[in-house]
Design a protein around this motif. Sequence first.
Motif, PDB file in Angstrom:
ATOM      1  N   PRO A   7      -3.664   1.963   1.330  1.00  0.00           N
ATOM      2  CA  PRO A   7      -3.397   2.826   2.488  1.00  0.00           C
ATOM      3  C   PRO A   7      -2.798   2.054   3.667  1.00  0.00           C
ATOM      4  CG  PRO A   7      -5.744   2.401   2.292  1.00  0.00           C
ATOM      5  CD  PRO A   7      -5.095   1.747   1.109  1.00  0.00           C
ATOM      6  N   CYS A   8      -2.855   0.719   3.630  1.00  0.00           N
ATOM      7  CA  CYS A   8      -2.346  -0.071   4.752  1.00  0.00           C
ATOM      8  C   CYS A   8      -0.852  -0.319   4.647  1.00  0.00           C
ATOM      9  CB  CYS A   8      -3.081  -1.402   4.834  1.00  0.00           C
ATOM     10  SG  CYS A   8      -4.850  -1.218   5.007  1.00  0.00           S
ATOM     11  N   CYS A   9      -0.331  -0.541   3.420  1.00  0.00           N
ATOM     12  CA  CYS A   9       1.105  -0.804   3.299  1.00  0.00           C
ATOM     13  C   CYS A   9       1.807   0.233   2.429  1.00  0.00           C
ATOM     14  CB  CYS A   9       1.375  -2.221   2.807  1.00  0.00           C
ATOM     15  SG  CYS A   9       0.763  -2.584   1.174  1.00  0.00           S
ATOM     16  N   GLY A  10       1.067   1.212   1.898  1.00  0.00           N
ATOM     17  CA  GLY A  10       1.699   2.305   1.187  1.00  0.00           C
ATOM     18  C   GLY A  10       2.197   1.955  -0.207  1.00  0.00           C
ATOM     19  N   VAL A  11       1.881   0.758  -0.683  1.00  0.00           N
ATOM     20  CA  VAL A  11       2.376   0.313  -1.984  1.00  0.00           C
ATOM     21  C   VAL A  11       1.423   0.758  -3.090  1.00  0.00           C
ATOM     22  CG1 VAL A  11       2.574  -1.765  -3.396  1.00  0.00           C
ATOM     23  CG2 VAL A  11       3.737  -1.635  -1.199  1.00  0.00           C
ATOM     24  N   SER A  12       1.983   1.337  -4.148  1.00  0.00           N
ATOM     25  CA  SER A  12       1.196   1.623  -5.345  1.00  0.00           C
ATOM     26  C   SER A  12       1.396   0.476  -6.315  1.00  0.00           C
ATOM     27  CB  SER A  12       1.647   2.935  -5.992  1.00  0.00           C
ATOM     28  OG  SER A  12       1.211   4.012  -5.224  1.00  0.00           O
ATOM     29  N   ALA A  13       0.328  -0.215  -6.630  1.00  0.00           N
ATOM     30  CA  ALA A  13       0.458  -1.378  -7.503  1.00  0.00           C
ATOM     31  C   ALA A  13      -0.667  -1.383  -8.508  1.00  0.00           C
ATOM     32  CB  ALA A  13       0.438  -2.662  -6.688  1.00  0.00           C
ATOM     33  N   GLU A  14      -0.493  -2.198  -9.547  1.00  0.00           N
ATOM     34  CA  GLU A  14      -1.530  -2.249 -10.563  1.00  0.00           C
ATOM     35  C   GLU A  14      -2.601  -3.255 -10.174  1.00  0.00           C
ATOM     36  OE1 GLU A  14      -1.450  -4.992 -12.760  1.00  0.00           O
ATOM     37  OE2 GLU A  14       0.444  -5.864 -12.144  1.00  0.00           O
ATOM     38  N   GLU A  15      -3.669  -3.157 -10.912  1.00  0.00           N
ATOM     39  CA  GLU A  15      -4.914  -3.854 -10.599  1.00  0.00           C
ATOM     40  C   GLU A  15      -4.765  -5.341 -10.269  1.00  0.00           C
ATOM     41  OE1 GLU A  15      -7.441  -2.735 -13.784  1.00  0.00           O
ATOM     42  OE2 GLU A  15      -8.931  -4.233 -13.278  1.00  0.00           O
TER      43      GLU A  15
ATOM     44  N   PHE B 139      11.526  -4.499   0.902  1.00  0.00           N
ATOM     45  CA  PHE B 139      10.819  -5.773   0.979  1.00  0.00           C
ATOM     46  C   PHE B 139       9.410  -5.551   0.455  1.00  0.00           C
ATOM     47  CE2 PHE B 139       8.218  -9.036   2.946  1.00  0.00           C
ATOM     48  CZ  PHE B 139       9.023 -10.164   2.939  1.00  0.00           C
ATOM     49  N   ARG B 140       8.987  -6.395  -0.472  1.00  0.00           N
ATOM     50  CA  ARG B 140       7.698  -6.150  -1.118  1.00  0.00           C
ATOM     51  C   ARG B 140       6.984  -7.473  -1.369  1.00  0.00           C
ATOM     52  NH1 ARG B 140       3.845  -4.792  -4.489  1.00  0.00           N
ATOM     53  NH2 ARG B 140       4.124  -3.204  -6.066  1.00  0.00           N
ATOM     54  N   ARG B 141       5.721  -7.534  -0.900  1.00  0.00           N
ATOM     55  CA  ARG B 141       4.908  -8.707  -1.221  1.00  0.00           C
ATOM     56  C   ARG B 141       4.162  -8.410  -2.510  1.00  0.00           C
ATOM     57  NH1 ARG B 141       1.493 -10.062   4.074  1.00  0.00           N
ATOM     58  NH2 ARG B 141       0.906 -11.927   2.941  1.00  0.00           N
ATOM     59  N   SER B 142       4.153  -9.382  -3.404  1.00  0.00           N
ATOM     60  CA  SER B 142       3.508  -9.128  -4.678  1.00  0.00           C
ATOM     61  C   SER B 142       3.137 -10.431  -5.359  1.00  0.00           C
ATOM     62  CB  SER B 142       4.435  -8.286  -5.556  1.00  0.00           C
ATOM     63  OG  SER B 142       3.802  -7.959  -6.752  1.00  0.00           O
ATOM     64  N   ARG B 143       3.136 -10.380  -6.680  1.00  0.00           N
ATOM     65  CA  ARG B 143       2.688 -11.495  -7.494  1.00  0.00           C
ATOM     66  C   ARG B 143       3.832 -11.855  -8.432  1.00  0.00           C
ATOM     67  NH1 ARG B 143       0.508 -11.466 -12.480  1.00  0.00           N
ATOM     68  NH2 ARG B 143       0.676  -9.219 -12.625  1.00  0.00           N
ATOM     69  N   MET B 144       4.099 -13.169  -8.526  1.00  0.00           N
ATOM     70  CA  MET B 144       5.179 -13.636  -9.395  1.00  0.00           C
ATOM     71  C   MET B 144       4.524 -14.597 -10.379  1.00  0.00           C
ATOM     72  SD  MET B 144       8.179 -15.950  -7.879  1.00  0.00           S
ATOM     73  CE  MET B 144       9.334 -16.874  -8.860  1.00  0.00           C
ATOM     74  N   GLY B 145       4.336 -14.140 -11.606  1.00  0.00           N
ATOM     75  CA  GLY B 145       3.536 -14.937 -12.522  1.00  0.00           C
ATOM     76  C   GLY B 145       2.145 -15.078 -11.934  1.00  0.00           C
ATOM     77  N   GLN B 146       1.755 -16.302 -11.612  1.00  0.00           N
ATOM     78  CA  GLN B 146       0.402 -16.497 -11.099  1.00  0.00           C
ATOM     79  C   GLN B 146       0.369 -16.774  -9.600  1.00  0.00           C
ATOM     80  OE1 GLN B 146      -1.808 -19.327 -13.468  1.00  0.00           O
ATOM     81  NE2 GLN B 146      -0.600 -18.842 -15.259  1.00  0.00           N
ATOM     82  N   ILE B 147       1.501 -16.665  -8.922  1.00  0.00           N
ATOM     83  CA  ILE B 147       1.506 -17.027  -7.503  1.00  0.00           C
ATOM     84  C   ILE B 147       1.930 -15.836  -6.637  1.00  0.00           C
ATOM     85  CG2 ILE B 147       1.973 -19.463  -7.931  1.00  0.00           C
ATOM     86  CD1 ILE B 147       4.911 -18.893  -7.277  1.00  0.00           C
ATOM     87  N   ALA B 148       1.514 -15.903  -5.381  1.00  0.00           N
ATOM     88  CA  ALA B 148       1.906 -14.868  -4.425  1.00  0.00           C
ATOM     89  C   ALA B 148       3.349 -15.105  -4.005  1.00  0.00           C
ATOM     90  CB  ALA B 148       0.993 -14.920  -3.203  1.00  0.00           C
ATOM     91  N   ALA B 149       4.122 -14.037  -3.896  1.00  0.00           N
ATOM     92  CA  ALA B 149       5.514 -14.158  -3.485  1.00  0.00           C
ATOM     93  C   ALA B 149       5.957 -12.857  -2.848  1.00  0.00           C
ATOM     94  CB  ALA B 149       6.403 -14.477  -4.680  1.00  0.00           C
ATOM     95  N   ALA B 150       6.966 -12.949  -2.001  1.00  0.00           N
ATOM     96  CA  ALA B 150       7.559 -11.745  -1.422  1.00  0.00           C
ATOM     97  C   ALA B 150       8.993 -11.646  -1.912  1.00  0.00           C
ATOM     98  CB  ALA B 150       7.520 -11.812   0.097  1.00  0.00           C
TER      99      ALA B 150
END
Lengths: 109, 188
Positions: A7-15, B139-150
């Motif tokens: 709810p903070c960034c609106g992103v739907s992501a997996e577990e 722009f999206r912050r997420s996971r790249m393999g095992q590390i955090a990345a945007a």
Amino acid sequence: MLILTCPCCGVSAEETEFAAGGEAHITRFGPGASDEEFRDYLFARENPKGVHFERWRHAYGCGKWFHAARCTVTLEVFGTYSAQTLEPPLAIRDAIAARRPGWTWGAAE
Amino acid sequence: MSDPISPLSGARFDGIAHIEEAGPAGMITLRGDLASKPVKSIAATVTGAKLPAQGQIVFGKTGAVAWMSPDELMLFCAYEAAPAGVELATASFGAAHGLAVDVSDARAKFRISGPAAREVMGKIFPIDFAPGQFEPGRFRRSRMGQIAAAVWMEADGSFGIICFRSVAEYAFALLNESALPGSAVGIY
């Protein structure tokens, strides 16, 4: 596999993008809490077969905490909401009641 | 002052996509109330761009502004301009609650371009990179393999990635593996 919407960034992501933070809506008594109250705050947890409220953190995303309401049996997610609250908002409670007739907030507690 | 050294000295790899370590780049973490005046004016002065909406990046004349979280922005600028940007930000905040830090040397930046760039990205991020789902300006912050990345998409369809400098080698190796010749899946 759960798919949660932050709810903070609106992103739907997996577990895997989130970190689980245990049960939500736990009351800390005090100051002057009894030993029993403090014990329950630390250790007593629901372990429901059904509707459950949890804290999650968007660890690989915006880094914020939020709450999620889901079913531990079917893994259905009823909704996510801000962590800055003491009980689930009405919209979440209505969404759960619509899917689980007869369910009311506080009845399981 | 000593010369800036980018994490991988501009390493490159050509596979089904072109991968390039794009440092050294100026990066400033800006935290505060995003609706407040100082934040808007700092972002505009440093990058020449307006504030992005949630989950977006906006490009300006001298840099870009990316939306990191409800209270955080990332300003991209020239490496040499970052210290001055921080000084300006600290002065602009005044008594208002805010924070600006030069993180240029704490981050690694990559650029992925080429026709199969979406495929290369799709293999290592839990994100839908299908055309229409992930477009320039996202722009999206997420996971790249095992590390955090945007990750974000530039106007020309190439991708930018930032991650921590300490894991730059892992990130580059992962991207190379994902872009090995003949490894196209053909999904996008």
